[in-house]
Design a protein around this motif. Sequence first.
Motif, PDB file in Angstrom:
ATOM      1  N   ASN A   1       2.974   2.659   3.220  1.00 52.32           N
ATOM      2  CA  ASN A   1       4.422   2.832   3.085  1.00 52.32           C
ATOM      3  C   ASN A   1       4.833   4.255   3.417  1.00 52.32           C
ATOM      4  O   ASN A   1       5.875   4.489   4.024  1.00 52.32           O
ATOM      5  N   ASP A   2       3.984   5.197   3.009  1.00 56.99           N
ATOM      6  CA  ASP A   2       4.297   6.601   3.242  1.00 56.99           C
ATOM      7  C   ASP A   2       4.117   6.991   4.709  1.00 56.99           C
ATOM      8  O   ASP A   2       4.981   7.617   5.308  1.00 56.99           O
ATOM      9  N   MET A   3       2.999   6.582   5.294  1.00 59.70           N
ATOM     10  CA  MET A   3       2.675   7.040   6.654  1.00 59.70           C
ATOM     11  C   MET A   3       3.266   6.184   7.758  1.00 59.70           C
ATOM     12  O   MET A   3       3.681   6.683   8.790  1.00 59.70           O
TER      13      MET A   3
ATOM     14  N   SER B   1       0.834  -1.204   0.000  1.00 57.25           N
ATOM     15  CA  SER B   1       0.000   0.000   0.000  1.00 57.25           C
ATOM     16  C   SER B   1       0.872   1.259   0.000  1.00 57.25           C
ATOM     17  O   SER B   1       1.670   1.476   0.919  1.00 57.25           O
ATOM     18  N   PRO B   2       0.714   2.120  -1.004  1.00 56.09           N
ATOM     19  CA  PRO B   2       1.486   3.373  -1.016  1.00 56.09           C
ATOM     20  C   PRO B   2       1.188   4.241   0.199  1.00 56.09           C
ATOM     21  O   PRO B   2       2.097   4.842   0.769  1.00 56.09           O
ATOM     22  N   ILE B   3      -0.082   4.294   0.625  1.00 52.84           N
ATOM     23  CA  ILE B   3      -0.448   5.127   1.786  1.00 52.84           C
ATOM     24  C   ILE B   3       0.282   4.639   3.031  1.00 52.84           C
ATOM     25  O   ILE B   3       0.856   5.419   3.787  1.00 52.84           O
TER      26      ILE B   3
ATOM     27  N   THR C   1      13.200  13.236  10.440  1.00 56.50           N
ATOM     28  CA  THR C   1      13.025  13.522   9.019  1.00 56.50           C
ATOM     29  C   THR C   1      11.640  14.058   8.692  1.00 56.50           C
ATOM     30  O   THR C   1      11.372  14.413   7.567  1.00 56.50           O
ATOM     31  N   LYS C   2      10.725  14.027   9.678  1.00 57.65           N
ATOM     32  CA  LYS C   2       9.428  14.635   9.365  1.00 57.65           C
ATOM     33  C   LYS C   2       8.822  15.341  10.554  1.00 57.65           C
ATOM     34  O   LYS C   2       9.014  14.956  11.693  1.00 57.65           O
TER      35      LYS C   2
ATOM     36  N   GLY D   1       0.795   9.557  10.333  1.00 59.67           N
ATOM     37  CA  GLY D   1       2.177   9.935  10.070  1.00 59.67           C
ATOM     38  C   GLY D   1       3.056   9.985  11.304  1.00 59.67           C
ATOM     39  O   GLY D   1       4.222  10.379  11.223  1.00 59.67           O
TER      40      GLY D   1
ATOM     41  N   PRO E   1       5.795   3.130   7.800  1.00 61.02           N
ATOM     42  CA  PRO E   1       6.692   2.039   7.392  1.00 61.02           C
ATOM     43  C   PRO E   1       6.769   0.925   8.449  1.00 61.02           C
ATOM     44  O   PRO E   1       7.022  -0.225   8.096  1.00 61.02           O
TER      45      PRO E   1
END
Lengths: 294, 162
Positions: free
Chosen positions: A86-88, A82-84, A289-290, A176, A90
């Motif tokens: 993976n992004d939010m 899932s891209p979502i 990093t975020k 996130g 990992p």
Amino acid sequence: MRAFDVVTAKDSRHAVALLAEHAPTAKVIAGGTDLLADLKFSSHGPAMVVDISRVEDLKAITITDEGLSIGALVTHTAIMRSPIINDMFPALVHAAHTIGAVQTRNLGTLGGNLVTGVPSMDSGPTLMALEAIIVILSPAGRRQVPMAEFFLGPRKTVLKPDELLAEILIPKQNLGKPTHFLKFGLRKGQALALVSAAASVWVDVDTQICSAPRISLGAVAPTVIRAPKAEAHLDGRPLTADAMAEAGRIAASEAKPISDFRASAGYRRELVAVLTKRALEGAYELAKTKRRGA
Amino acid sequence: MAKVTITVNGEARTVSVPPETTLLKLLREHLNLTGAKLGCDVGDCGACTVIVNGKSVNSCLMLASQVDGFDVLTIEGLATTDQLHPLQTAFEEKGSLQCGFCGPGVIMSAKALLDEEPDPSVERIRDALAGNLCRCTGYSKMIEAVQAVANSVNSHPSVKSA
């Protein structure tokens, strides 16, 4: 396997209706990786198996007003891709990857992993560290149970016979949130966790002060647990190496591991201290990093 | 009885089986496809691996009724009467198998991987085969065989795996 009948649900409403009709002698099958393995060695089986594997409305991964919704029938493979996610998160991808092997990840579902209620479940700690909410459907409607209240004991959850775990919700305020998961098993592949740990934390990049630290542990208590004293030790303080190591030691004192043929309680306790510290370090790395809300 | 219609190795088949029948049992005992093996019967060993709708699965952990209408590929679907599948050829050339019991499952896992990812790293191959236990070989020659097929597919784009 003992004989049973199978009914196939078309959608979640139908699944709830079928469960209501056949509970309490019915079992639900989704991916089947736990249920069928159990039934083959069980002296008594259900009279009826409700197959929910074709319930498409429980297979979505979506951002809603409430947060990130993961359908109970989302497979571990689907989480990894899932891209979502993976992004939010990992950490959720990593946790999914530690489950079984490709074949079982292609079949097994997130909801299925949770309803087993085993303390070593690989999906548990990350979701608990993210304060996930379990959404349950029944003839009475929809109810939400915080993950920390979902498990009652080994293989016991709050689910009643006519209730269906429908969705796992990561609340909006945690979208996130930097999170890290670690599993220690005796092998890389197909191993049960001796200990697993997840940590989530917000860090103010300028002051290094952390807020809302959440630590969750697997395989070291009758259920997946939080480590509230370790969390309290960190909350509002700078996330230093010493603070993280001390949180690990506190978490070890909060765990209630057992000795079995895989490892001794003492060894598991040592692992809790180390994995908690490393999970915090991993979450901290991500936090650098975020920024919140980013 | 549960009536199940599946496409096995390209051919539509309909059978009536008791509802508790697994996909593995359906294949072996009702369709006479004994390539997929009954090993542990709980999803640990991977000897029963087949490909359902493009994904490798443990056929011992699915009910036959759960694959009704689906596409199933077993080891019997790879070779033709006069030609082995490239993976089978590579396994033969490298001497990748000894007793061979795990072979059908290993090859189906490797095929599922190469279908999705024609040029996998060794790490990815190891991950893809982690659910297939072999007690003879130590795996190295299996991994070499999968790599050899990956390389040949890449150097000759016209060579496609079945």
